[in-house]
Write an enzyme that holds these catalytic residues in place. Structure first.
Site, PDB file in Angstrom:
ATOM      1  N   TRP A 103     -11.061  37.697 -11.735  1.00 13.17           N
ATOM      2  CA  TRP A 103     -12.293  38.487 -11.887  1.00 13.17           C
ATOM      3  C   TRP A 103     -13.377  37.983 -10.957  1.00 13.17           C
ATOM      4  O   TRP A 103     -14.117  38.765 -10.371  1.00 13.17           O
ATOM      5  CB  TRP A 103     -12.759  38.518 -13.340  1.00 13.17           C
ATOM      6  CG  TRP A 103     -11.776  39.202 -14.238  1.00 13.17           C
ATOM      7  CD1 TRP A 103     -11.064  38.639 -15.247  1.00 13.17           C
ATOM      8  CD2 TRP A 103     -11.373  40.591 -14.196  1.00 13.17           C
ATOM      9  NE1 TRP A 103     -10.249  39.584 -15.834  1.00 13.17           N
ATOM     10  CE2 TRP A 103     -10.416  40.777 -15.207  1.00 13.17           C
ATOM     11  CE3 TRP A 103     -11.736  41.672 -13.385  1.00 13.17           C
ATOM     12  CZ2 TRP A 103      -9.808  42.010 -15.450  1.00 13.17           C
ATOM     13  CZ3 TRP A 103     -11.139  42.909 -13.615  1.00 13.17           C
ATOM     14  CH2 TRP A 103     -10.180  43.065 -14.638  1.00 13.17           C
ATOM     15  N   ASP A 173     -20.787  36.452 -15.528  1.00 15.66           N
ATOM     16  CA  ASP A 173     -19.909  37.467 -16.124  1.00 15.66           C
ATOM     17  C   ASP A 173     -19.360  36.827 -17.403  1.00 15.66           C
ATOM     18  O   ASP A 173     -18.538  35.914 -17.339  1.00 15.66           O
ATOM     19  CB  ASP A 173     -18.784  37.803 -15.138  1.00 15.66           C
ATOM     20  CG  ASP A 173     -17.735  38.750 -15.736  1.00 15.66           C
ATOM     21  OD1 ASP A 173     -17.860  39.119 -16.926  1.00 15.66           O
ATOM     22  OD2 ASP A 173     -16.797  39.108 -14.995  1.00 15.66           O
ATOM     23  N   LYS A 197     -13.666  43.015 -24.852  1.00 14.53           N
ATOM     24  CA  LYS A 197     -13.005  41.756 -25.165  1.00 14.53           C
ATOM     25  C   LYS A 197     -13.525  41.227 -26.504  1.00 14.53           C
ATOM     26  O   LYS A 197     -12.761  40.975 -27.404  1.00 14.53           O
ATOM     27  CB  LYS A 197     -13.236  40.719 -24.060  1.00 14.53           C
ATOM     28  CG  LYS A 197     -12.991  41.223 -22.640  1.00 14.53           C
ATOM     29  CD  LYS A 197     -11.536  41.430 -22.331  1.00 14.53           C
ATOM     30  CE  LYS A 197     -11.264  42.246 -21.083  1.00 14.53           C
ATOM     31  NZ  LYS A 197     -11.847  41.790 -19.844  1.00 14.53           N
TER      32      LYS A 197
HETATM   33  C1  LIG Z   1     -11.889  42.321 -18.408  1.00 14.73           C
HETATM   34  C2  LIG Z   1     -12.827  41.608 -17.511  1.00 14.73           C
HETATM   35  C3  LIG Z   1     -13.516  42.268 -16.479  1.00 14.73           C
HETATM   36  C4  LIG Z   1     -13.296  43.730 -16.163  1.00 14.73           C
HETATM   37  O1  LIG Z   1     -13.892  44.530 -17.087  1.00 14.73           O
HETATM   38  P1  LIG Z   1     -13.897  46.126 -16.928  1.00 14.73           P
HETATM   39  O2  LIG Z   1     -14.774  46.497 -18.068  1.00 14.73           O
HETATM   40  O3  LIG Z   1     -12.493  46.583 -17.046  1.00 14.73           O
HETATM   41  O4  LIG Z   1     -14.492  46.455 -15.623  1.00 14.73           O
HETATM   42  C5  LIG Z   1     -14.394  41.534 -15.714  1.00 14.73           C
HETATM   43  N1  LIG Z   1     -14.619  40.231 -15.942  1.00 14.73           N
HETATM   44  C6  LIG Z   1     -13.961  39.556 -16.913  1.00 14.73           C
HETATM   45  C7  LIG Z   1     -14.239  38.101 -17.108  1.00 14.73           C
HETATM   46  C8  LIG Z   1     -13.053  40.236 -17.727  1.00 14.73           C
HETATM   47  O5  LIG Z   1     -12.412  39.566 -18.699  1.00 14.73           O
END
Ligand SMILES: *Cc1c(COP(=O)(O)O)cnc(C)c1O
Length: 363
Positions: A103, A173, A197
């Site tokens: 990511w 993030d 998540k």
């Molecule tokens: C799942 C995830 C993403 C991507 O998320 P989307 O909502 O599918 O764009 C980005 N960063 C992390 C750390 C993730 O676990």
């Protein structure tokens, strides 16, 4: 398959049972309004006040200081990978990014379209099995971007880096560990997280942004990508994903009723310790993640020596333990044990690992 199932999926992921029940009720008749929440205007009083309440819950649970704004956006965390550099940098600017997983790498790729990216550190050579502690920041960097929890590799920052540029700001993030532990929001300029998540379903992304940063935004940003627009319109510039926000609302109520972050943090440490201890002591399995960086949310593990991944996965499925397959870039197994995974789920997985160990060595 046994009746009771546990969902170890990395995302979209397990939600509290009470939340899915409340969602199903709201889909038919929202709070006795006689309408499904799916057919109600986002500008109607019940919905706009629900969205406002969700924002207030975030402030309360995460202890967000007054000088921060919260927006509910679409496009997933992935859109934030582009939206952040689009808003804050131009071609000649430098920004710092820590490369701690797939990511992070995607965030870097998007930022490179807008300016110069200095990679402060990378653990790619060791399949991202640790969080680099030594980082080389650029003294003129506009911001430093990190991924607080690496969903695929199971690493997590336990201590967040300090910035060397006093005018810079830290961006995280937090898609896969938001609301899993107490954090000091003051340390960050921006925190963002896709909901699917640890706080709800796919379709909504939460952004927490320090108010003064809005003055640094570039001119001529398309409206839908301009943080100022979403902040000034209270996330109602266009139609927000109401149902997904409602799911976050119910999940946050569940978390608050439980006692908030101090309680869930303790539970998460307990759950992950149980599982890591089993991985360490079980003769069949091992972890390849540096012990000090192990995530409380995503726990990848592998066979220690030879083993048939598909066989163990199908055994787990027979035990009601679902979606334990590791990410294709790592192989093996991954147990995602977000807030809504009960301790009984961990115990059921540990039981399966122990009986697998016995079965394997009896044969
Ligand atoms: C799942 C995830 C993403 C991507 O998320 P989307 O909502 O599918 O764009 C980005 N960063 C992390 C750390 C993730 O676990």
């Amino acid at each position: 398959m046994s009746n009771k199932v546990y969902n170890f999926s990395a995302g979209p992921a397990v939600l509290p049972k009470i939340v899915t029940q409340q969602l199903s009720e709201a889909a038919i008749n929202y709070n006795d309004h006689g309408l499904s929440i799916l057919e109600m205007s986002h500008r109607s009083k019940p919905i706009s006040s629900m969205v406002e309440e969700t924002t207030e819950l975030v402030k309360e649970i995460l202890n967000v200081p007054e000088n921060y704004d919260i927006c509910w956006l679409q496009g997933g965390a992935s859109t934030q990978f582009s939206m952040i550099p689009m808003n804050f940098i131009s071609k000649t600017d430098t920004v710092d990014y820590a490369d701690t997983g797939a990511w992070s790498a995607k965030a870097i790729k998007e930022a490179q379209r807008f300016g110069h990216v200095n990679i402060t550190s990378s653990s790619k050579d060791s399949v991202y099995s640790y969080i680099p502690k030594e980082i080389q920041q650029d003294s003129s960097s506009k911001y430093l971007h990190i991924t607080s929890n690496n969903t695929i590799y199971g690493t997590q920052y336990k201590v967040f880096p300090n910035l060397i540029n006093p005018n810079g700001f830290l961006i995280a993030d937090m898609s896969s560990d938001i609301f899993s532990r107490i954090i000091d929001v003051n340390k960050f300029g921006i925190i963002y997280a896709g909901a699917q998540k640890n706080m709800g379903p796919a379709g909504v992304t939460m952004v927490i942004i320090r108010h003064d940063l809005l003055d640094r935004i570039n001119d001529n940003i398309p409206s839908m990508f301009d943080y100022r627009i979403h902040v000034s319109k209270g996330s109602m510039f266009n139609t927000p994903p109401v149902y997904a926000i409602y799911a976050v609302n119910r999940t946050l109520h569940w978390l608050k009723d439980m006692g908030g972050l101090s309680v869930i943090e303790e539970k998460n440490i307990r759950k992950s310790d149980l599982l890591y201890n089993e991985i360490e002591s079980n003769l069949c399995f091992k972890s390849s993640v540096a012990p000090e960086d192990r995530s409380t949310m995503n726990v990848p593990f592998l066979f220690d020596g030879t083993g048939d991944d598909a066989h163990f996965l199908s055994y787990c499925e027979d035990c009601g333990l679902l979606t334990l397959k590791g990410h294709r870039s790592v192989g093996g197994f991954r147990a995602s044990i977000y807030n809504a995974m009960p301790e009984e789920g961990i115990k059921a997985l540990i039981n399966a690992m122990q009986s697998y160990e016995k079965g394997k060595y009896v044969k």
